[in-house]
Design an enzyme around this catalytic site. Structure first.
Site, PDB file in Angstrom:
ATOM      1  N   ASP A   1      14.873   8.371   1.582  1.00  0.00           N
ATOM      2  CA  ASP A   1      15.710   8.710   0.425  1.00  0.00           C
ATOM      3  C   ASP A   1      16.487  10.028   0.587  1.00  0.00           C
ATOM      4  O   ASP A   1      17.654  10.090   0.220  1.00  0.00           O
ATOM      5  CB  ASP A   1      14.872   8.752  -0.864  1.00  0.00           C
ATOM      6  CG  ASP A   1      14.550   7.358  -1.388  1.00  0.00           C
ATOM      7  OD1 ASP A   1      15.207   6.402  -0.942  1.00  0.00           O
ATOM      8  OD2 ASP A   1      13.653   7.239  -2.243  1.00  0.00           O
TER       9      ASP A   1
ATOM     10  N   ASP B   1       9.253  -6.300   1.723  1.00  0.00           N
ATOM     11  CA  ASP B   1       9.459  -5.728   3.046  1.00  0.00           C
ATOM     12  C   ASP B   1      10.871  -5.160   3.068  1.00  0.00           C
ATOM     13  O   ASP B   1      11.831  -5.846   2.739  1.00  0.00           O
ATOM     14  CB  ASP B   1       9.252  -6.752   4.160  1.00  0.00           C
ATOM     15  CG  ASP B   1       8.931  -6.030   5.464  1.00  0.00           C
ATOM     16  OD1 ASP B   1       7.857  -5.415   5.550  1.00  0.00           O
ATOM     17  OD2 ASP B   1       9.782  -6.037   6.381  1.00  0.00           O
ATOM     18  N   SER B   2      10.950  -3.899   3.413  1.00  0.00           N
ATOM     19  CA  SER B   2      12.228  -3.219   3.234  1.00  0.00           C
ATOM     20  C   SER B   2      12.460  -2.212   4.343  1.00  0.00           C
ATOM     21  O   SER B   2      11.571  -1.936   5.144  1.00  0.00           O
ATOM     22  CB  SER B   2      12.258  -2.544   1.870  1.00  0.00           C
ATOM     23  OG  SER B   2      11.055  -1.843   1.638  1.00  0.00           O
TER      24      SER B   2
ATOM     25  N   LYS C   1       0.843  -1.205   0.000  1.00  0.00           N
ATOM     26  CA  LYS C   1       0.000   0.000   0.000  1.00  0.00           C
ATOM     27  C   LYS C   1       0.870   1.243   0.000  1.00  0.00           C
ATOM     28  O   LYS C   1       0.370   2.353   0.182  1.00  0.00           O
ATOM     29  CB  LYS C   1      -0.898   0.001   1.237  1.00  0.00           C
ATOM     30  CG  LYS C   1      -1.990  -1.037   1.187  1.00  0.00           C
ATOM     31  CD  LYS C   1      -3.001  -0.802   2.292  1.00  0.00           C
ATOM     32  CE  LYS C   1      -4.155  -1.778   2.154  1.00  0.00           C
ATOM     33  NZ  LYS C   1      -5.158  -1.594   3.211  1.00  0.00           N
TER      34      LYS C   1
ATOM     35  N   PHE D   1      11.028   8.481  -1.818  1.00  0.00           N
ATOM     36  CA  PHE D   1      10.131   8.477  -0.653  1.00  0.00           C
ATOM     37  C   PHE D   1      10.933   8.038   0.575  1.00  0.00           C
ATOM     38  O   PHE D   1      12.118   7.729   0.471  1.00  0.00           O
ATOM     39  CB  PHE D   1       8.935   7.540  -0.898  1.00  0.00           C
ATOM     40  CG  PHE D   1       9.301   6.075  -0.949  1.00  0.00           C
ATOM     41  CD1 PHE D   1       9.802   5.511  -2.109  1.00  0.00           C
ATOM     42  CD2 PHE D   1       9.167   5.251   0.167  1.00  0.00           C
ATOM     43  CE1 PHE D   1      10.142   4.170  -2.169  1.00  0.00           C
ATOM     44  CE2 PHE D   1       9.498   3.899   0.121  1.00  0.00           C
ATOM     45  CZ  PHE D   1       9.995   3.365  -1.053  1.00  0.00           C
ATOM     46  N   GLY D   2      10.263   8.011   1.688  1.00  0.00           N
ATOM     47  CA  GLY D   2      10.866   7.456   2.909  1.00  0.00           C
ATOM     48  C   GLY D   2      12.140   8.171   3.327  1.00  0.00           C
ATOM     49  O   GLY D   2      12.177   9.403   3.461  1.00  0.00           O
TER      50      GLY D   2
HETATM   51  O1  CZF Z   1      13.962   6.061   1.520  1.00  0.00           O
HETATM   52  C1  CZF Z   1      13.533   4.954   1.323  1.00  0.00           C
HETATM   53  N1  CZF Z   1      13.716   4.411   0.096  1.00  0.00           N
HETATM   54  C2  CZF Z   1      13.379   3.182  -0.214  1.00  0.00           C
HETATM   55  O2  CZF Z   1      13.566   2.730  -1.352  1.00  0.00           O
HETATM   56  C3  CZF Z   1      12.778   2.443   0.834  1.00  0.00           C
HETATM   57  N2  CZF Z   1      12.331   1.205   0.916  1.00  0.00           N
HETATM   58  C4  CZF Z   1      11.842   1.080   2.145  1.00  0.00           C
HETATM   59  N3  CZF Z   1      11.978   2.193   2.861  1.00  0.00           N
HETATM   60  C5  CZF Z   1      11.555   2.474   4.238  1.00  0.00           C
HETATM   61  O3  CZF Z   1      11.159   1.290   4.831  1.00  0.00           O
HETATM   62  C6  CZF Z   1       9.750   1.249   5.017  1.00  0.00           C
HETATM   63  C7  CZF Z   1       9.235  -0.040   4.495  1.00  0.00           C
HETATM   64  O4  CZF Z   1       8.372  -0.669   5.394  1.00  0.00           O
HETATM   65  P1  CZF Z   1       7.447  -1.808   4.807  1.00  0.00           P
HETATM   66  O5  CZF Z   1       8.275  -2.707   3.960  1.00  0.00           O
HETATM   67  O6  CZF Z   1       6.642  -2.401   5.853  1.00  0.00           O
HETATM   68  O7  CZF Z   1       6.512  -0.992   3.805  1.00  0.00           O
HETATM   69  P2  CZF Z   1       5.268  -0.072   4.086  1.00  0.00           P
HETATM   70  O8  CZF Z   1       4.670  -0.363   5.427  1.00  0.00           O
HETATM   71  O9  CZF Z   1       5.649   1.333   3.823  1.00  0.00           O
HETATM   72  O10 CZF Z   1       4.276  -0.554   2.933  1.00  0.00           O
HETATM   73  P3  CZF Z   1       3.744  -2.071   2.674  1.00  0.00           P
HETATM   74  O11 CZF Z   1       4.505  -2.566   1.483  1.00  0.00           O
HETATM   75  O12 CZF Z   1       4.021  -2.888   3.897  1.00  0.00           O
HETATM   76  O13 CZF Z   1       2.280  -1.918   2.370  1.00  0.00           O
HETATM   77  C8  CZF Z   1       9.210   2.386   4.172  1.00  0.00           C
HETATM   78  O14 CZF Z   1       7.984   2.897   4.656  1.00  0.00           O
HETATM   79  C9  CZF Z   1      10.339   3.383   4.255  1.00  0.00           C
HETATM   80  O15 CZF Z   1      10.275   4.070   5.472  1.00  0.00           O
HETATM   81  C10 CZF Z   1      12.564   3.045   2.072  1.00  0.00           C
HETATM   82  N4  CZF Z   1      12.922   4.304   2.314  1.00  0.00           N
HETATM   83 MG    MG Z   2       4.470  -2.299   5.993  1.00  0.00          MG
END
Ligand code: CZF
Ligand code: MG
EC number: 3.6.1.66
Length: 202
Positions: free
Chosen positions: A156, A70-71, A9, A153-154
């Protein structure tokens, strides 16, 4: 593979996946296309466990091939934090600005050479009736002292990518998609499953 659902999402991730899948002519949908699907609780202890949880839950709901991501950001001087808690590091409401402020604040007294870290991405591919496959990708760098750039985003804007000599948010979407943790993980999936990833003219 003709179509795939990405179990995310997160609009930033969704955009990157749609762009990365373009050359393959694979139809990509994300959970942003299905707003009624409930949030999946990320109860795993690792990126891989959470990716599997998200991919398998959505695969069961749609009975289709699903990829979940998941990242997060791993900072060495913070013992690996924010790590799997990256999205909600500064609170439940998932606020990128507050997350960046928190990391910058915690690293205020940390010298440049000790600000090393990496973005990490685990991808899980769940398929009806088959074993789930997981892969991962990393992107090495350092945490800046202040934000730089407005793309992405995030985290970055505060992450300096060693390989590119720019912050992740100073890279164009195409550049980020060449070197990102997400791209590297997707490449590994493609290597394992080349028959699913044929480009349109192949
Ligand atoms: O600057 C960033 N560039 C990136 O490329 C990147 N990839 C991950 N992240 C951070 O890690 C969280 C993932 O958490 P996450 O894997 O649980 O995803 P999410 O909760 O946002 O969405 P969903 O996929 O679970 O629906 C994200 O919200 C970000 O804060 C990133 N930050
Ligand atoms: Mg998540």
């Amino acid at each position: 593979m003709e179509k795939v659902i990405i179990a995310t999402k997160n609009p930033g991730k969704a955009k990157e996946f749609i762009r990365m899948f373009k050359p393959y002519g694979i139809e990509v949908k994300t959970l942003l296309d299905f707003p009624d699907i409930e949030d999946i609780e990320e109860t795993g202890q690792t990126f891989e466990e959470n990716a599997i949880l998200k991919a398998e839950t959505v695969c069961k709901q749609f009975n289709q091939m699903v990829i979940a991501d998941d990242s997060g950001l791993i900072v060495d001087a913070l013992d690996g934090r924010p790590g799997i808690y990256s999205a909600r590091y500064a609170g439940e409401e998932k606020n990128d600005e507050a997350n960046n402020d928190k990391v910058l604040n915690e690293l205020k007294a940390v010298k440049e050479k000790d600000r090393t870290g990496r973005f990490y991405c685990a991808l899980a591919l769940a398929m009806p009736g088959k074993e789930t496959i997981t892969v991962n990708g990393k992107c090495e760098g350092t945490v800046l002292f202040e934000r730089r750039g407005t793309n992405g985003f995030g985290y970055d804007p505060i992450f300096y990518v060693t390989e590119m000599k720019k912050s992740m948010a100073e890279l164009s979407p195409e550049e980020k998609n060449q070197i990102s943790h997400r791209k590297k993980a997707l490449q590994k999936l493609e290597e394992q499953l080349s028959h699913l990833f044929l480009k349109e003219n192949e």
